[in-house]
Each structure stands twice: as C-alpha cells, then as structure tokens.
Design an enzyme around this catalytic site. Structure first.
Site, short mmCIF file in Angstrom:
data_model
loop_
_atom_site.label_atom_id
_atom_site.label_comp_id
_atom_site.label_asym_id
_atom_site.label_seq_id
_atom_site.Cartn_x
_atom_site.Cartn_y
_atom_site.Cartn_z
CG ASP A 141 23.39 68.93 52.69
OD1 ASP A 141 24.57 69.03 52.27
OD2 ASP A 141 22.50 68.32 52.08
CE LYS A 144 19.17 64.90 52.35
NZ LYS A 144 20.14 65.94 52.77
CG ASP A 169 21.10 70.33 49.37
OD1 ASP A 169 21.99 69.47 49.35
OD2 ASP A 169 20.60 70.80 48.33
CG ASN A 170 19.54 67.25 49.27
OD1 ASN A 170 20.28 67.36 50.24
ND2 ASN A 170 20.01 67.14 48.03
CD GLU A 199 23.94 66.97 45.45
OE1 GLU A 199 23.05 67.84 45.34
OE2 GLU A 199 23.99 66.21 46.42
N1 LIG Z 1 20.76 63.07 62.63
C1 LIG Z 1 21.94 63.38 62.02
N2 LIG Z 1 22.77 64.23 62.67
C2 LIG Z 1 23.94 64.58 62.10
C3 LIG Z 1 24.26 64.05 60.85
N3 LIG Z 1 25.35 64.16 60.06
C4 LIG Z 1 25.14 63.40 58.98
N4 LIG Z 1 23.99 62.75 59.13
C5 LIG Z 1 23.49 61.75 58.24
C6 LIG Z 1 23.33 62.40 56.89
C7 LIG Z 1 23.70 61.46 55.77
C8 LIG Z 1 23.81 62.20 54.45
C9 LIG Z 1 22.67 63.21 54.24
N5 LIG Z 1 22.59 63.68 52.85
C10 LIG Z 1 21.95 62.95 51.94
O1 LIG Z 1 21.44 61.89 52.24
C11 LIG Z 1 21.92 63.43 50.51
C12 LIG Z 1 21.58 62.52 49.51
C13 LIG Z 1 21.56 62.91 48.17
C14 LIG Z 1 21.20 61.93 47.11
C15 LIG Z 1 21.67 60.62 47.18
C16 LIG Z 1 21.33 59.71 46.17
C17 LIG Z 1 20.52 60.11 45.10
F1 LIG Z 1 20.21 59.23 44.14
C18 LIG Z 1 20.05 61.41 45.03
C19 LIG Z 1 20.38 62.32 46.04
C20 LIG Z 1 21.89 64.23 47.81
C21 LIG Z 1 22.22 65.13 48.82
O2 LIG Z 1 22.54 66.43 48.51
C22 LIG Z 1 22.23 64.75 50.15
O3 LIG Z 1 22.53 65.70 51.10
C23 LIG Z 1 23.38 63.14 60.26
N6 LIG Z 1 22.21 62.82 60.83
MG LIG Z 2 22.47 67.64 50.21
#
Ligand SMILES: Nc1ncc2ncn(CCCCCNC(=O)c3cc(-c4ccc(F)cc4)cc(O)c3O)c2n1
Ligand SMILES: [Mg+2]
Length: 214
Positions: A141, A144, A169-170, A199
């Site tokens: 999660d 992406k 997810d996603n 969500e």
């Molecule tokens: N490499 C590494 N290692 C470890 C880490 N820990 C965190 N990160 C960085 C992760 C930053 C957040 C990731 N999640 C998402 O971006 C996300 C986005 C949406 C979404 C947003 C806007 C919209 F319009 C529509 C949908 C919906 C979701 O359910 C999502 O999960 C890492 N990276």
């Molecule tokens: Mg997500």
C-alpha cells in the site's frame, strides 16, 4: 501552527474511539474520513476484503508496505493469532509518528513493529534485523511504482515461500499496471482481483490477491 491531516485524524481517534478497542479505532477513522476529510486509508469497503483475506490466511508473520496513519495495520493486527507479528514500513517520519499513536490507542503495540525508511533499503535487511524467515502475508500500500520492484526484491531475498500471499491495494486507482501485468502473467503467481471502490468514494478500485507458487 496549522495541524496536519494525520494529526487531525489522530485527534478524532483519541476523541471518539475507546482505548484498547481496535474496532472502535477503525470506526472512528472511517467516520472522520467520510464526514470530515478524505484520507488514503484502505477504508471500510476494501477493509472488509482485507479482513477476509487475513482471516483466511491466518498469518504468523505479516509485512505491510506503507503504514500511513496505521488504519490497515490496526485492522490486520486485530485479526492476528496471539504470537503473530506485523512489520510495517513507513517512509515518512511524520506519518510513522502518528501511526505509532493510533496503534497505541488500539492497544496493539505488542503485535506491531513500525519501521521508518524506504522499502527498497529495508527489505534486504529483514532477515538479519528482525529474524524473519519468510512472510505469510504482504500488504502492498506504498508508492505504486514500488510494488513491482519490491515484489521482485522479496523474491530475490528469499522472503516469500510457497503459499505466501501478496495483497495489493489501489491496483486500479491510482493504479499499478506493471505490477498487475507481472503477477497476472508470471507462472510463479496465481492472481485474483477483488473489485471494490476507492476508499470513501464511488470511483472504481480493487485489491489484487496473488499466491506465490515458489
Ligand atoms: N518506497 C517506500 N517505502 C516505504 C514507504 N512508506 C510510504 N511510502 C510512500 C507511500 C506514499 C503513500 C502511498 N499511497 C498512496 O499513494 C495512495 C494514494 C491514493 C489516492 C490518492 C489520490 C487520489 F486522487 C486517488 C487515490 C489512495 C491510496 O489508497 C493510496 O494508498 C513508502 N515508499
Ligand atoms: Mg492504498
């Protein structure tokens, strides 16, 4: 100074949820995100699919990539058997700080280890740092475009065994096309798509469950 959305989410938990009651923490976050401010938790609809996969797998060792505020961490941990553990990786220190407090409010600190840093650096250190042999369940999660490289890294580091489950997810929104193509076409995985919604919205999204065949 202006509070952040994760801080406001934490306050909603501390105001509306009962200490030591994980389900009330999950409910408080979902209510906050529906009524006040959208946040990128897996949410209640996809959360039910997550719950059913966790209950079916009954994992002893879980890896979560991307903790955010700890919503899915609490959901998963509340379903784990007594000695089971979840390691959750969070890149953003501010998110990790909030997640630790949400997890503490739910009373699940003993089952959960929040690790700060990028997945690409931590995955190769899992065995030596945490004494992990293989993961029974991995919940993806995080960024992406890291789903595919981190899955290959998990394979190369010998952290998956025959029957390990990847739940992503996603896979539709924001979307992980290269990951989907890989797990759906590789002979090393058996994949299944669970159609749902992004969500707290009506937009399509879904979870992809993939069994590693070894
Ligand atoms: N490499 C590494 N290692 C470890 C880490 N820990 C965190 N990160 C960085 C992760 C930053 C957040 C990731 N999640 C998402 O971006 C996300 C986005 C949406 C979404 C947003 C806007 C919209 F319009 C529509 C949908 C919906 C979701 O359910 C999502 O999960 C890492 N990276
Ligand atoms: Mg997500």
């Amino acid at each position: 100074t202006q509070s952040t959305r994760p801080q406001r989410l934490l306050h909603a938990v501390q105001k509306n949820a009962t200490r030591g009651d994980p389900r009330s923490v999950v409910k408080a976050i979902d209510n906050f995100c529906r009524q006040k401010e959208w946040a990128m938790n897996v949410g209640d609809e996809k959360g039910c699919i997550l719950d059913s996969v966790v209950s079916e797998v009954n994992p002893v060792t879980v890896l979560e990539l991307g903790t955010y505020c700890g919503y899915s961490t609490v959901r998963i941990a509340s379903l784990l058997p007594p000695r089971a553990k979840i390691i959750t990786l969070e890149f953003n220190p501010d998110y990790a700080k909030i997640a630790r407090q949400v997890i503490a409010w739910a009373g699940l600190e003993d089952k959960i280890q929040v690790v700060e840093g990028p997945s690409g650096e931590w995955i190769p250190k899992m065995k030596e740092q945490f004494g992990v042999k293989t993961f029974d369940l991995v919940f993806l999660d995080h960024w992406k475009d890291r789903y595919l490289p981190d899955t290959k890294l998990l394979e190369d580091c010998g952290l998956l065994r025959k029957g390990s489950i990847l739940l992503a997810d996603n896979v539709i929104c924001p979307g992980t096309p290269d990951y989907l193509e890989y797990v759906r076409n590789s002979p090393r995985y058996k994949s299944q798509y669970f159609k749902s919604h992004l969500e707290y919205t009506k937009a399509e999204d879904g979870l992809e469950k993939s069994v590693f065949l070894g």
